[in-house]
Write a protein that holds these residues in place. Structure first.
Motif, PDB file in Angstrom:
ATOM      1  N   LEU A 129       0.828  -1.209   0.000  1.00 20.86           N
ATOM      2  CA  LEU A 129       0.000   0.000   0.000  1.00 20.86           C
ATOM      3  C   LEU A 129       0.863   1.260   0.000  1.00 20.86           C
ATOM      4  O   LEU A 129       0.497   2.265  -0.613  1.00 20.86           O
ATOM      5  CB  LEU A 129      -0.950   0.007   1.200  1.00 20.86           C
ATOM      6  N   GLN A 137       0.760   4.246  -2.744  1.00 22.78           N
ATOM      7  CA  GLN A 137       0.639   5.658  -2.387  1.00 22.78           C
ATOM      8  C   GLN A 137       1.763   6.474  -3.040  1.00 22.78           C
ATOM      9  O   GLN A 137       1.542   7.605  -3.476  1.00 22.78           O
ATOM     10  CB  GLN A 137       0.640   5.825  -0.867  1.00 22.78           C
ATOM     11  N   LEU A 181      -6.559   5.291  -0.552  1.00 19.17           N
ATOM     12  CA  LEU A 181      -5.487   4.356  -0.194  1.00 19.17           C
ATOM     13  C   LEU A 181      -5.000   4.594   1.238  1.00 19.17           C
ATOM     14  O   LEU A 181      -4.787   3.643   1.996  1.00 19.17           O
ATOM     15  CB  LEU A 181      -4.314   4.491  -1.164  1.00 19.17           C
ATOM     16  N   ARG A 194      -7.570   3.343   3.702  1.00 18.72           N
ATOM     17  CA  ARG A 194      -7.526   1.871   3.756  1.00 18.72           C
ATOM     18  C   ARG A 194      -6.341   1.409   4.596  1.00 18.72           C
ATOM     19  O   ARG A 194      -6.454   0.498   5.413  1.00 18.72           O
ATOM     20  CB  ARG A 194      -7.425   1.310   2.332  1.00 18.72           C
ATOM     21  N   HIS A 195      -5.201   2.058   4.420  1.00 20.11           N
ATOM     22  CA  HIS A 195      -3.989   1.725   5.166  1.00 20.11           C
ATOM     23  C   HIS A 195      -4.203   1.987   6.660  1.00 20.11           C
ATOM     24  O   HIS A 195      -3.840   1.157   7.506  1.00 20.11           O
ATOM     25  CB  HIS A 195      -2.838   2.561   4.622  1.00 20.11           C
ATOM     26  N   LEU A 242      -4.953  -4.124  -2.382  1.00 25.64           N
ATOM     27  CA  LEU A 242      -5.984  -3.333  -1.722  1.00 25.64           C
ATOM     28  C   LEU A 242      -6.680  -4.095  -0.603  1.00 25.64           C
ATOM     29  O   LEU A 242      -7.185  -3.492   0.335  1.00 25.64           O
ATOM     30  CB  LEU A 242      -7.006  -2.823  -2.738  1.00 25.64           C
ATOM     31  N   GLY A 261      -5.104  -5.844   1.415  1.00 24.78           N
ATOM     32  CA  GLY A 261      -4.176  -5.657   2.531  1.00 24.78           C
ATOM     33  C   GLY A 261      -3.487  -6.927   2.954  1.00 24.78           C
ATOM     34  O   GLY A 261      -3.877  -8.030   2.588  1.00 24.78           O
ATOM     35  N   CYS A 291       1.154  -4.448   5.908  1.00 27.46           N
ATOM     36  CA  CYS A 291       0.524  -3.129   5.815  1.00 27.46           C
ATOM     37  C   CYS A 291      -0.036  -2.675   7.160  1.00 27.46           C
ATOM     38  O   CYS A 291      -0.320  -1.500   7.348  1.00 27.46           O
ATOM     39  CB  CYS A 291      -0.598  -3.135   4.776  1.00 27.46           C
TER      40      CYS A 291
END
Length: 164
Positions: free
Chosen positions: A41, A45, A82, A85-86, A121, A123, A127
């Protein structure tokens, strides 16, 4: 206020490009000098920061405008998604963190591109690891940067030129 910014749009877009380049340089410094290995991730980014840099550079070359503003808004929004989500993965309790998967290099070589994107995505455990810089996790910093660059870049490129 925005009316006074419009004549300086090229310079401000160039500054946006410089900020994105500096953020990328900082990320590589953390990786190569400080030994912080980026998770998939984080790499995505970085790609969004590179895309933002390209859009800002287009704005600097062509004077900005609505198209550049739209591209900045869309690109920065992707970066915000992103980063969120992280941050969500980092907030999970240890027993709910997804297992660590293969590295991004392996996934890109072994799976179709969109399947790799989907896996990243979703994960992985790496991450969910939290590395801090100046007290905040790196996804918090990237979230702030995406929001500021997206909002300011969009507004400055929507500013009307005098007499327009």
């Amino acid at each position: 206020m925005l009316l006074s910014i419009a004549p300086h749009r090229r310079a401000l877009n160039l500054a946006g490009f410089g900020i994105c380049a500096a953020l990328l340089a900082g990320a590589y410094y953390l990786e190569w000098v400080q030994g912080m290995e980026p998770c998939p991730l984080c790499i995505f980014q970085r790609l969004v920061f590179a895309a933002l840099a390209v859009v800002f550079l287009l704005g600097a070359c062509f004077g900005g405008g609505r198209i550049v503003a739209g591209l900045l808004a869309v690109t920065a929004s992707g970066g915000v998604a992103l980063a969120l989500r992280h941050l969500w993965l980092q907030s999970l309790p240890p027993d709910q963190v997804p297992a660590c998967g293969p590295g991004l290099d392996y996934m890109l070589g072994a799976f179709p591109f969109w399947e790799t994107v989907s896996m990243v995505l979703s994960g992985s455990g790496e991450c969910a690891e939290v590395d801090r810089v100046l007290g905040l996790s790196i996804p918090w910093w990237t979230l702030a940067a995406f929001v500021v660059l997206g909002v300011v870049g969009t507004l400055l490129n929507l500013a009307r030129r005098r007499g327009a």
